[in-house]
Design an enzyme around this catalytic site. Structure first.
Site, PDB file in Angstrom:
ATOM      1  N   ASP A   8       0.864  -1.157  -0.102  1.00  0.00           N
ATOM      2  CA  ASP A   8      -0.107  -0.096  -0.082  1.00  0.00           C
ATOM      3  C   ASP A   8       1.000   1.141  -0.137  1.00  0.00           C
ATOM      4  O   ASP A   8       2.160   1.212   0.115  1.00  0.00           O
ATOM      5  CB  ASP A   8      -1.137   0.047   1.238  1.00  0.00           C
ATOM      6  CG  ASP A   8      -1.710   1.176   1.401  1.00  0.00           C
ATOM      7  OD1 ASP A   8      -2.107   1.707   0.541  1.00  0.00           O
ATOM      8  OD2 ASP A   8      -1.692   1.764   2.586  1.00  0.00           O
ATOM      9  N   ASP A  10       0.065   4.944   1.098  1.00  0.00           N
ATOM     10  CA  ASP A  10      -0.384   6.058   2.180  1.00  0.00           C
ATOM     11  C   ASP A  10      -0.153   5.114   3.650  1.00  0.00           C
ATOM     12  O   ASP A  10      -1.036   4.185   3.651  1.00  0.00           O
ATOM     13  CB  ASP A  10      -1.707   6.581   1.953  1.00  0.00           C
ATOM     14  CG  ASP A  10      -1.808   7.614   0.914  1.00  0.00           C
ATOM     15  OD1 ASP A  10      -0.659   8.057   0.410  1.00  0.00           O
ATOM     16  OD2 ASP A  10      -2.748   8.113   0.609  1.00  0.00           O
TER      17      ASP A  10
END
Length: 253
Positions: A8, A10
């Site tokens: 991922d 953020d």
């Protein structure tokens, strides 16, 4: 046979939300209530379209936006982890699946000199329109009722693995590192020898804990190892590479 590292972005690669960080490029660093309060659950990308349009209307240049995005902090240990991956591309493929956008991720990785670590980024496409404003679109459409309307990370990961398999690339082990609720869905397609790595104290770790011992349609077979820094992930990655003889001829210490 290689390792696949899936990130991922953020609150995983970077230690902030890139979509909210961008507001810092505004003179007063805040959004008006008409924009800030327009978010509807599950429609974050549409909301970000309005945010970026407002930023453009305030005559904030793309160069100013980029300079602000380049100041976002990386999560502790992540630059070392990505550097290691970049130095071991013969043994490790690396992809990012994110609900951010192409411009933000490209700018951030390039500014840090880490773009070589990442083979592919799957995220919402962004571009400059004819007015010089940033526009963002949904990545795809899907039928998953567990994910935001614009992005099902499981669908993205399954398609990538299928395409890689068709090209003759198989993965001995997959590591998936994330933090959020939308990182839960893709963990269901991981195998028993794979590793899901939720960030300690964040939503994904809590959701995985709730699933333990529960019966239902959703199950996670992968080994669960929580992390606090990129150093934790790097340690697990190195341990895996050292335990597999097929990696050793590629491994750079």
């Amino acid at each position: 046979m290689k390792i696949l590292m899936v990130f991922d972005f953020d609150h995983t690669v970077v230690d902030a939300n890139s979509d909210t960080w961008v507001v810092r490029c505004l003179p007063d660093k805040t959004l008006p209530g008409s924009v800030e309060n327009s978010y509807r659950k599950g429609y974050w990308t549409e909301y970000m379209g309005r945010v970026l349009n407002y930023i453009g209307e305030q005559k904030v240049s793309p160069d100013r936006v980029r300079s602000v995005m380049e100041t976002i902090p990386f999560t502790a240990g992540m630059t070392e982890l990505l550097t290691f991956i970049a130095e071991n591309k013969s043994a490790i493929d690396c992809i990012v699946i994110s609900d951010s956008n192409t411009l933000f991720i490209e700018w951030i990785l390039h500014a840090a000199g880490l773009q070589a670590a990442v083979d592919k980024v799957f995220t919402n496409p962004a571009k400059l329109n004819e007015l010089g404003h940033i526009e963002v679109q949904c990545y795809h459409s899907h039928a998953c009722d567990q994910c935001p309307v614009n992005l099902c990370k499981k669908k993205v990961l399954e398609l990538y693995l299928s395409e890689q398999s068709d090209a003759g690339v198989e993965y001995e082990q997959i590591f998936y590192a994330g933090d959020g609720g939308n990182d839960l869905c893709p963990t269901s397609c991981l195998r028993g020898r794979d590793v899901v790595m939720p960030r300690k104290g964040y939503t994904l770790e809590k959701l995985l804990a709730k699933l333990e011992g529960q019966e239902g349609n959703f199950s996670v077979r992968a080994k669960n190892i929580a992390w606090s820094s990129g150093t934790d992930i790097l340690r697990e990655l190195k341990a895996s590479m050292q335990s597999e003889p097929w990696h050793m001829k590629y491994y750079k210490y």
